[in-house]
Design a protein around this motif. Structure first.
Motif, PDB file in Angstrom:
ATOM      1  N   VAL A 190      -1.015  -1.824  -9.632  1.00  0.00           N
ATOM      2  CA  VAL A 190      -0.706  -3.114  -9.690  1.00  0.00           C
ATOM      3  C   VAL A 190       0.753  -3.123  -9.845  1.00  0.00           C
ATOM      4  O   VAL A 190       1.139  -2.488 -10.601  1.00  0.00           O
ATOM      5  CB  VAL A 190      -1.489  -4.136 -10.644  1.00  0.00           C
ATOM      6  N   PRO A 191       1.594  -3.903  -9.349  1.00  0.00           N
ATOM      7  CA  PRO A 191       2.943  -3.848  -9.429  1.00  0.00           C
ATOM      8  C   PRO A 191       3.354  -4.428 -10.918  1.00  0.00           C
ATOM      9  O   PRO A 191       2.681  -5.414 -11.291  1.00  0.00           O
ATOM     10  CB  PRO A 191       3.619  -4.934  -8.197  1.00  0.00           C
ATOM     11  N   THR A 192       4.382  -4.165 -11.463  1.00  0.00           N
ATOM     12  CA  THR A 192       4.919  -4.616 -12.751  1.00  0.00           C
ATOM     13  C   THR A 192       6.276  -5.265 -12.632  1.00  0.00           C
ATOM     14  O   THR A 192       6.771  -5.977 -13.406  1.00  0.00           O
ATOM     15  CB  THR A 192       5.153  -3.412 -13.609  1.00  0.00           C
ATOM     16  N   GLU A 193       6.744  -5.348 -11.448  1.00  0.00           N
ATOM     17  CA  GLU A 193       7.995  -6.002 -10.910  1.00  0.00           C
ATOM     18  C   GLU A 193       7.839  -7.054  -9.851  1.00  0.00           C
ATOM     19  O   GLU A 193       6.835  -6.642  -8.965  1.00  0.00           O
ATOM     20  CB  GLU A 193       9.167  -5.436 -10.886  1.00  0.00           C
ATOM     21  N   PRO A 194       8.266  -8.220  -9.613  1.00  0.00           N
ATOM     22  CA  PRO A 194       8.170  -8.920  -8.604  1.00  0.00           C
ATOM     23  C   PRO A 194       8.366  -8.023  -7.314  1.00  0.00           C
ATOM     24  O   PRO A 194       9.279  -7.493  -7.130  1.00  0.00           O
ATOM     25  CB  PRO A 194       9.088 -10.349  -8.815  1.00  0.00           C
ATOM     26  N   PRO A 195       7.969  -8.577  -6.035  1.00  0.00           N
ATOM     27  CA  PRO A 195       8.163  -7.912  -5.099  1.00  0.00           C
ATOM     28  C   PRO A 195       9.519  -8.412  -4.330  1.00  0.00           C
ATOM     29  O   PRO A 195       9.958  -9.353  -4.681  1.00  0.00           O
ATOM     30  CB  PRO A 195       6.932  -8.494  -3.932  1.00  0.00           C
ATOM     31  N   GLY A 222       8.477 -13.613   0.925  1.00  0.00           N
ATOM     32  CA  GLY A 222       8.047 -13.472  -0.504  1.00  0.00           C
ATOM     33  C   GLY A 222       7.874 -12.079  -0.878  1.00  0.00           C
ATOM     34  O   GLY A 222       7.600 -11.964  -2.362  1.00  0.00           O
ATOM     35  N   GLY A 223       7.960 -11.183  -0.170  1.00  0.00           N
ATOM     36  CA  GLY A 223       8.074  -9.700  -0.778  1.00  0.00           C
ATOM     37  C   GLY A 223       6.888  -9.076  -0.409  1.00  0.00           C
ATOM     38  O   GLY A 223       6.851  -7.844  -0.419  1.00  0.00           O
ATOM     39  N   CYS A 237       1.211  -1.793   4.182  1.00  0.00           N
ATOM     40  CA  CYS A 237       0.906  -3.195   3.472  1.00  0.00           C
ATOM     41  C   CYS A 237       0.424  -3.043   1.998  1.00  0.00           C
ATOM     42  O   CYS A 237      -0.011  -2.261   1.505  1.00  0.00           O
ATOM     43  CB  CYS A 237      -0.129  -3.891   4.240  1.00  0.00           C
ATOM     44  N   ASP A 238       0.916  -4.402   1.437  1.00  0.00           N
ATOM     45  CA  ASP A 238       0.111  -4.423   0.162  1.00  0.00           C
ATOM     46  C   ASP A 238      -1.263  -4.876   0.032  1.00  0.00           C
ATOM     47  O   ASP A 238      -2.069  -4.621  -1.145  1.00  0.00           O
ATOM     48  CB  ASP A 238       1.120  -5.415  -0.847  1.00  0.00           C
ATOM     49  N   MET A 239      -1.569  -5.598   0.909  1.00  0.00           N
ATOM     50  CA  MET A 239      -3.118  -6.038   1.022  1.00  0.00           C
ATOM     51  C   MET A 239      -3.459  -5.953   2.358  1.00  0.00           C
ATOM     52  O   MET A 239      -2.690  -6.276   3.267  1.00  0.00           O
ATOM     53  CB  MET A 239      -2.844  -7.487   0.600  1.00  0.00           C
TER      54      MET A 239
END
Length: 87
Positions: free
Chosen positions: A13-18, A24-25, A81-83
């Motif tokens: 899980v990312p800890t910072e915004p994309p 939208g990143g 990809c992130d998802m």
């Protein structure tokens, strides 16, 4: 792991915004950009990607018209990809 995922591919899980995307990143992969997959991808607040390997010409044209980025195969799609969404 489900769907052939390997520990190397499972992301934390990312800890910072994309960052970096025009929408939208986040990078979302659509497995099947048919009518429903294309509609869903068009609504995503993300860069939408897909894999053209083994897909029909009609699917390739639909994904290109929607502006989806082609990652060629499922391995590249999963890595880039992130998802991943499968409809």
């Amino acid at each position: 792991m489900p769907c052939g995922a390997t520990p190397e591919r499972v992301r934390k899980v990312p800890t910072e915004p994309p960052t970096g995307s025009y929408r939208g990143g986040m990078r979302v992969g659509v497995i099947h950009p048919g009518a429903m997959g294309t509609a869903l991808g068009a609504l995503a607040a993300a860069d939408v990607c897909w894999a053209s390997k083994y897909r029909s010409r009609a699917t390739k044209e639909r994904a290109a018209k929607a502006g989806f980025e082609d990652h060629k195969d499922f391995d590249a799609l999963a890595d880039g990809c992130d998802m991943i969404i499968s409809v």
